[in-house]
Scaffold this motif. Structure first.
Motif, mmCIF file in Angstrom:
data_model
loop_
_atom_site.group_PDB
_atom_site.id
_atom_site.type_symbol
_atom_site.label_atom_id
_atom_site.label_comp_id
_atom_site.label_asym_id
_atom_site.label_seq_id
_atom_site.Cartn_x
_atom_site.Cartn_y
_atom_site.Cartn_z
ATOM 1 N N ALA A 120 0.848 -1.183 0.000
ATOM 2 C CA ALA A 120 0.000 0.000 0.000
ATOM 3 C C ALA A 120 0.892 1.245 0.000
ATOM 4 O O ALA A 120 2.021 1.203 0.490
ATOM 5 C CB ALA A 120 -0.905 -0.005 1.224
ATOM 6 N N PRO A 121 0.400 2.376 -0.534
ATOM 7 C CA PRO A 121 1.231 3.594 -0.625
ATOM 8 C C PRO A 121 1.810 4.026 0.710
ATOM 9 O O PRO A 121 2.971 4.414 0.801
ATOM 10 C CB PRO A 121 0.256 4.639 -1.185
ATOM 11 C CG PRO A 121 -0.771 3.847 -1.918
ATOM 12 C CD PRO A 121 -0.918 2.566 -1.155
ATOM 13 N N TRP A 122 0.989 3.991 1.765
ATOM 14 C CA TRP A 122 1.481 4.438 3.061
ATOM 15 C C TRP A 122 2.536 3.481 3.619
ATOM 16 O O TRP A 122 3.373 3.871 4.405
ATOM 17 C CB TRP A 122 0.315 4.586 4.042
ATOM 18 C CG TRP A 122 -0.609 3.416 4.033
ATOM 19 C CD1 TRP A 122 -0.574 2.316 4.829
ATOM 20 C CD2 TRP A 122 -1.690 3.236 3.140
ATOM 21 N NE1 TRP A 122 -1.577 1.450 4.488
ATOM 22 C CE2 TRP A 122 -2.293 1.993 3.455
ATOM 23 C CE3 TRP A 122 -2.244 3.990 2.102
ATOM 24 C CZ2 TRP A 122 -3.389 1.489 2.768
ATOM 25 C CZ3 TRP A 122 -3.346 3.492 1.423
ATOM 26 C CH2 TRP A 122 -3.912 2.261 1.757
ATOM 27 N N ALA A 123 2.481 2.223 3.198
ATOM 28 C CA ALA A 123 3.510 1.273 3.631
ATOM 29 C C ALA A 123 4.847 1.593 2.960
ATOM 30 O O ALA A 123 5.902 1.582 3.589
ATOM 31 C CB ALA A 123 3.079 -0.151 3.309
ATOM 32 N N LYS A 124 4.792 1.916 1.660
ATOM 33 C CA LYS A 124 6.012 2.258 0.940
ATOM 34 C C LYS A 124 6.672 3.499 1.530
ATOM 35 O O LYS A 124 7.898 3.643 1.513
ATOM 36 C CB LYS A 124 5.695 2.516 -0.538
ATOM 37 C CG LYS A 124 5.208 1.292 -1.301
ATOM 38 C CD LYS A 124 4.881 1.683 -2.736
ATOM 39 C CE LYS A 124 4.253 0.534 -3.496
ATOM 40 N NZ LYS A 124 3.893 0.913 -4.870
ATOM 41 N N GLN A 125 5.867 4.400 2.046
ATOM 42 C CA GLN A 125 6.405 5.666 2.540
ATOM 43 C C GLN A 125 6.817 5.599 4.009
ATOM 44 O O GLN A 125 7.175 6.605 4.597
ATOM 45 C CB GLN A 125 5.366 6.787 2.354
ATOM 46 C CG GLN A 125 4.955 7.029 0.921
ATOM 47 C CD GLN A 125 6.068 7.633 0.095
ATOM 48 O OE1 GLN A 125 7.100 8.003 0.627
ATOM 49 N NE2 GLN A 125 5.885 7.726 -1.209
ATOM 50 N N GLY A 126 6.735 4.428 4.616
ATOM 51 C CA GLY A 126 7.193 4.299 5.991
ATOM 52 C C GLY A 126 6.175 4.667 7.044
ATOM 53 O O GLY A 126 6.497 4.715 8.236
ATOM 54 N N ILE A 127 4.936 4.939 6.633
ATOM 55 C CA ILE A 127 3.918 5.334 7.603
ATOM 56 C C ILE A 127 3.660 4.224 8.616
ATOM 57 O O ILE A 127 3.493 4.476 9.812
ATOM 58 C CB ILE A 127 2.611 5.715 6.889
ATOM 59 C CG1 ILE A 127 2.817 6.972 6.040
ATOM 60 C CG2 ILE A 127 1.481 5.948 7.887
ATOM 61 C CD1 ILE A 127 3.145 8.209 6.817
ATOM 62 N N PHE A 128 3.654 2.974 8.143
ATOM 63 C CA PHE A 128 3.335 1.877 9.062
ATOM 64 C C PHE A 128 4.356 1.776 10.191
ATOM 65 O O PHE A 128 4.010 1.513 11.341
ATOM 66 C CB PHE A 128 3.241 0.541 8.319
ATOM 67 C CG PHE A 128 2.910 -0.616 9.229
ATOM 68 C CD1 PHE A 128 1.621 -0.767 9.719
ATOM 69 C CD2 PHE A 128 3.884 -1.522 9.613
ATOM 70 C CE1 PHE A 128 1.313 -1.812 10.576
ATOM 71 C CE2 PHE A 128 3.582 -2.566 10.465
ATOM 72 C CZ PHE A 128 2.285 -2.725 10.944
ATOM 73 N N SER A 129 5.598 2.004 9.878
ATOM 74 C CA SER A 129 6.618 1.934 10.930
ATOM 75 C C SER A 129 6.369 2.995 11.992
ATOM 76 O O SER A 129 6.591 2.770 13.185
ATOM 77 C CB SER A 129 8.015 2.096 10.327
ATOM 78 O OG SER A 129 8.153 3.369 9.707
ATOM 79 N N ILE A 130 5.888 4.158 11.579
ATOM 80 C CA ILE A 130 5.543 5.210 12.536
ATOM 81 C C ILE A 130 4.331 4.799 13.349
ATOM 82 O O ILE A 130 4.266 5.022 14.566
ATOM 83 C CB ILE A 130 5.274 6.540 11.810
ATOM 84 C CG1 ILE A 130 6.508 6.969 11.020
ATOM 85 C CG2 ILE A 130 4.874 7.623 12.805
ATOM 86 C CD1 ILE A 130 7.755 7.108 11.837
ATOM 87 N N GLN A 131 3.352 4.171 12.697
ATOM 88 C CA GLN A 131 2.154 3.752 13.415
ATOM 89 C C GLN A 131 2.486 2.745 14.517
ATOM 90 O O GLN A 131 1.907 2.792 15.602
ATOM 91 C CB GLN A 131 1.143 3.159 12.440
ATOM 92 C CG GLN A 131 0.469 4.199 11.560
ATOM 93 C CD GLN A 131 -0.527 3.589 10.593
ATOM 94 O OE1 GLN A 131 -0.477 2.405 10.304
ATOM 95 N NE2 GLN A 131 -1.423 4.414 10.094
ATOM 96 N N VAL A 132 3.403 1.839 14.248
ATOM 97 C CA VAL A 132 3.799 0.879 15.277
ATOM 98 C C VAL A 132 4.330 1.619 16.502
ATOM 99 O O VAL A 132 3.983 1.297 17.653
ATOM 100 C CB VAL A 132 4.852 -0.104 14.730
ATOM 101 C CG1 VAL A 132 5.406 -0.970 15.861
ATOM 102 C CG2 VAL A 132 4.245 -0.989 13.648
#
Length: 1017
Positions: free
Chosen positions: A477-489
């Motif tokens: 997903a776009p937000w995964a490519k941009q590193g958003i998921f790592s911030i969410q964790v």
């Protein structure tokens, strides 16, 4: 002027229900699900089936939520609106299962009972006491309490209950804690309505929310953040876009972009320091904010309960990211597309699409909306012909507490999403991370994120690190490519401390990523020492959305420097969303910067300083400003002095006028601000002001004398009357202001009649005289205006000449009558029609009079759907866009006077460069012919009737700080009015005059629509 109703790339169009929504209706003769299903009018390509009903134990379902196994949890209340005396309350949570996957629930389990009118529910990450892998934890809002209930042994029944918080308001049942949802950062979002007064004790101090608003609860740290809204008054649901932007819906009423509201101005009682502040809730509720945040406005303004966003492969691609809402009031399920806001670029607007479901069954009350694991849409149907409790007795016999349904909507001919028998229940940590990163559906990612929060932070972080080593492909997903998921964790476990985060936040150019990271910096600022430095950079970003996010983030920083950072957005273009957030930020940060010796007032740029003082506006702060001006006003920079004086004269005391007057001796801009404030506030002449004012009238320059004349009139300074008469004979631009001042001093009407008739006088003087005459002798003014109108040759003079009469009905009638008896020239009539159209004035009496002179009709046809369909077919078959462009630019049509295309044209109505993109021809025709059938948000005109008899029309600029600002289109001026000056106010609908199509042939109308239809394609 022909397209006031249109959006840049769509239409805010209400797919009209066949009937008006009602609160109290007659019960249908047949209560069966089969009869109700037959009443549904379903959008082509979709079908509806019954998933569950009262037969499954769910009368009056009020909330539905999913667990990771694909089971639907239903919160129901038969007690609403008030438990019957002598009865034991037994509202329930029921778990529904479709074990054979046929789209119909076949198993029902009571998780818990004994509740009384619960309003909110959401599955929680399981706590340590839940030993069974099949167990669950669930948050429940019931009255004053937020419960956390646990099934420890996995038998689907409550074993433990704990009160997380108490003290939530219970002033109105359906406004109690409701509509729970997990935000992307791991906060539990909860809503409450305007009659609920909450005072909740937490480990971080006592938090209050007095009136309408919402809460963010962070379970890991126990933080509970209150956000008062004022409007919406009864929020009932939030959904988050794929980039984490909150879309909030309200039962009273509409759809809102909630991010600008995430600035807390609640009264705060801190456990560590004495710190009490806040904006009284009634200031928010009485529309004192500059903008409500409303992103959709249709005729009648929809009332919504429940919201979700399309995000799965089962739903058609063209409908992905649409917002689906429950229209409980109008018995419908609605759809909206989110697009960038054409007027306020920091935000978005919602464009209504054809409804998913409408019904003529008044008992159909869709109150919650959720997409399921297979991609179907599930609708909680309260099922009751009576909603609310103001309109009908608690004991009204037609209240239905025995029925309730869950409906299931699927797309015909499309594959359902594939989900295993156990859903996500048996997935490992890496598999859950994969579900979030690839986000095959919103349902899957939402459940996976909740399950990951049950695990240990180190386990999730290590699994994520391992996952990223072996997965770097295009399916992310776009937000995964941009590193958003790592911030969410990091957000979920509230572990953002460390150098890597801010360096990551600095390196992404994409606006959506910058927005998300900026919000994170603000929400977790206590863990990020360099937070304010990062936010400062974002406050000067080129993207309006990023700048708004910076304001919201800065308002959360516990530092006196925070407001300085937020105010930097004033150096870039502003809009109403940003202004709202900044207005709130001034108050939210006040405990940090509003401390003696108020050093901030000496360190801000003038523009920032003026905004801060005016928007905070307390007597304490105004006193500091007063002292600063008295001590060093003469030595201040020009801009600083002007900013402080402007705020002081609008908010301060009568004595402040004298100080401003003395400073105005050397600065005409200060004098002009003072004159405007004096006219609005109606103070008497300050003691000591008379000699200063007379000195300016004697020795000042022309601009200073003009402003001084306005003050003479506002203060009714009789000693200056002879001076005013002398100025009538002076050269230059002071004659008109002198005339207006004499009007306030009681000069007889004959003086103004003489000057209005005198052809030797400049038009500006004649117009000023006519304006006064319209007040004193409205009929004479109208007759005199008719005599002179043929001698006017330019649009600006015509606009001013007619504007002097437009606020007086008697003058308009006299003008029309005089023109009927003695017509003006055709050239003057054409010029007048063009000017009236550009000013948005479709006054029937004038347009009829001028139309008669020009030999054209002006009759508005009744709406006719068949006529629209026929004309649309002609547009598609024979429309000539080239000829239509000529019609658009023709003087009599008036289109170009109000609308811009390609940067050319007026600014009264919306720009039309992309109006044809995705808009059906039929809707374009309706917008042209019947402009009030759909009106773009921000282009609803307001009509004010003032207590002095004037009637003004224009656009409301803002309504904050106890005053209303109206931009009058007739005069082009923005005026301020206090409630004491206003006798009546009404929404006037579209300013586009109806009936303009009668000035063109059918072929011209066809070609005009063809021209508009190709714009943006």
């Amino acid at each position: 002027m022909l397209l006031f109703a249109l959006l840049l790339s769509g239409i805010a169009f209400a797919q009209q229900s066949a009937k008006k929504g009602i609160s109290v209706g007659e019960p249908p003769p047949d209560h069966s699900p089969e009869a109700e299903l037959k009443s549904f009018k379903v959008l082509d390509g979709f079908e509806v089936n019954l998933f569950a009903s009262e037969a499954d134990g769910i009368p009056n379902p009020i909330a539905i939520r999913w667990d990771e196994r694909g089971r639907l949890w239903v919160l129901q209340t038969s007690d609403y609106p008030q438990a019957k005396p002598g009865t034991v309350s037994d509202d329930k949570i029921i778990i529904l299962e479709d074990t054979d996957h046929d789209g119909r629930a076949d198993k029902s389990t009571v998780f818990t009972g004994g509740l009384s009118q619960p309003m909110g529910m959401e599955l929680a990450p399981r706590d340590a006491g839940v030993k069974s892998p099949n167990g669950h934890s669930v948050y429940v809002g019931e009255g004053e309490k937020l419960w956390l209930m646990h099934d420890d042994d996995g038998d689907d029944r409550v074993d433990r209950r704990e009160v997380v918080f108490s003290g939530f308001g219970t002033g109105d049942t359906h406004q109690c804690l409701n509509s729970f949802i997990w935000a992307p950062d791991g906060a539990l979002v909860m809503h409450q309505g305007l009659h609920c007064y909450s005072r909740v004790t937490t480990v971080h101090g006592t938090k209050t929310l007095y009136g309408a608003g919402f809460w963010h609860y962070y379970p890991k740290s126990g933080r509970l953040n209150p956000y008062p809204t004022g409007m919406p008054a009864n929020a009932w649901g939030t959904a988050f876009t794929k980039w984490g932007q909150p879309i909030m819906v309200a039962g009273a009423a509409g759809m809102f972009w909630a991010r600008p509201m995430e600035v807390s101005t609640s009264l705060e009682e801190d456990s560590h320091v004495s710190n009490r502040h806040g904006i009284p809730h009634f200031l928010l509720e009485r529309f004192q904010l500059p903008y409500s945040g409303q992103i959709i406005k249709t005729d009648g303004l929809r009332k919504f309960c429940g919201v979700d966003i399309v995000g799965n492969s089962h739903w058609p691609e063209s409908m992905q990211e649409e917002v689906i809402t429950g229209g409980f009031f109008e018995n419908a399920v609605y759809r909206h597309k989110l697009i960038p806001h054409s007027e306020f670029p920091s935000g978005m607007e919602a464009v209504e699409q054809p409804a998913l479901i409408t019904s003529d069954n008044v008992a159909f009350r869709p109150i919650d909306i959720r997409f399921g694991p297979e991609g179907a849409l599930y609708i909680a149907d309260w099922y009751d012909p009576i909603i609310g409790h103001y309109q009908a007795s608690f004991r009204h016999p037609n209240r239905d507490a025995t029925h309730g349904r869950i409906w299931r909507v699927v797309a015909k001919g499309r594959d359902l999403c594939v989900v295993g028998d156990m859903g996500l229940a048996d997935e490992s940590c890496p598999e859950l991370i994969d579900s979030c990163m690839r986000k095959k559906s919103r349902w899957e990612a939402y459940q996976a994120s909740r399950m990951l929060r049950e695990l240990d932070y180190k386990q999730v972080a290590h699994s994520f690190f391992d996952w990223t080593r072996y997965n770097d492909d295009e399916s992310l997903a776009p937000w995964a490519k941009q590193g958003i998921f790592s911030i969410q964790v990091c957000e979920w476990f509230e572990k953002l401390a460390g150098a890597d985060f801010l360096s990551l936040a600095e390196n992404y150019p994409q606006d959506e990523v910058k927005v998300y990271l900026t919000r994170t910096v603000g929400a977790f600022e206590s863990q990020l020492p360099e937070a304010l430095k990062h936010i400062e950079k974002r406050s000067m970003d080129e993207s309006p959305l990023v700048r708004l996010e910076a304001v919201v983030a800065a308002a959360k920083i516990q530092s006196p420097e925070a407001i300085k950072v937020a105010l930097k957005v004033l150096d870039k273009p502003m809009d109403s969303f940003i202004e709202r957030a900044l207005w709130l930020a001034v108050h939210a940060t006040a405990p940090q910067w509003k401390k003696p010796p108020f050093e901030i007032l000496n360190s801000l740029p003038p523009k920032h300083l003026a905004f801060l003082v005016e928007k905070e506006g307390s007597a304490e702060l105004l006193g500091v400003v007063r002292t600063m001006l008295a001590q060093k006003g003469e030595s201040m920079s020009l801009e600083t002095r002007r900013g402080l004086v402007a705020a002081l004269v609008r908010k301060g005391e009568p004595g402040d006028m004298l100080m401003a007057l003395k400073l105005g001796v050397k600065d005409q801009a200060v004098l002009e601000d003072l004159a405007a404030a004096a006219a609005q506030r109606g103070f008497k002449t300050p003691e000591g002001a008379e000699p200063v004012l007379l000195g300016i009238l004697k020795d000042g320059n022309e601009a200073q004398k003009a402003a001084a004349c306005a003050l003479v009139g506002a203060w009714r300074l009789k000693s200056a009357e002879a001076t005013m008469r002398g100025l009538l004979e002076a050269d230059g631009g002071v004659r008109a202001p002198a005339l207006m001042a004499l009007a306030k001093l009681g000069e007889p009407a004959e003086t103004f009649e003489k000057h209005a008739k005198d052809a030797k006088q400049p038009w500006v003087v004649r117009t000023a005289a006519l304006t006064v005459l319209a007040e004193k002798k409205p009929v004479v003014a109208g007759q005199l205006a008719a005599e002179a109108i043929s001698s006017i040759a330019d649009a600006e003079t015509m606009r001013a000449w007619l504007a002097s009469l437009l606020s007086r009905d008697a003058s308009l009638a006299a003008l029309a009558k005089a023109l009927d008896e003695k017509p003006c020239s055709a050239e003057a009539a054409k010029l007048a029609m063009t000017v009236l159209t550009a000013a948005g004035r479709g006054d029937a009496v004038l347009t009829t009079a001028f139309g008669k002179i020009l030999g054209v009709k002006n009759v508005v046809p009744a709406y006719d759907a068949a006529w629209v369909t026929a004309l649309a077919a002609e547009v598609k078959a024979n429309g000539d866009a080239t000829k239509g462009k000529a019609v658009f630019h023709a003087p009599l049509s008036g289109c170009v006077a109000c609308h811009k295309i390609g940067g050319q044209g007026g600014i009264v109505g919306p720009e039309l460069d992309a109006v044809g993109r995705g808009v059906p021809v039929e809707l374009l025709i309706e917008a042209v012919v019947w402009p009030n059938r759909q009106i773009k948000e921000g282009y609803v005109a307001t009509t004010l009737t003032l207590k002095d008899g004037r009637k003004l029309q224009g656009y409301k600029v803002s309504e904050a700080g106890g005053e209303m600002q109206l931009r009058e289109l007739a005069s082009g001026q923005t005026s301020r009015f206090t409630p004491a000056q206003i006798a009546e106010r009404q929404e006037a609908g579209s300013l586009m005059p109806e009936g303009l199509i009668m000035n063109m042939t059918r072929d011209e109308l066809r070609d005009l629509v063809a021209y508009l239809a190709q714009m943006g394609r």
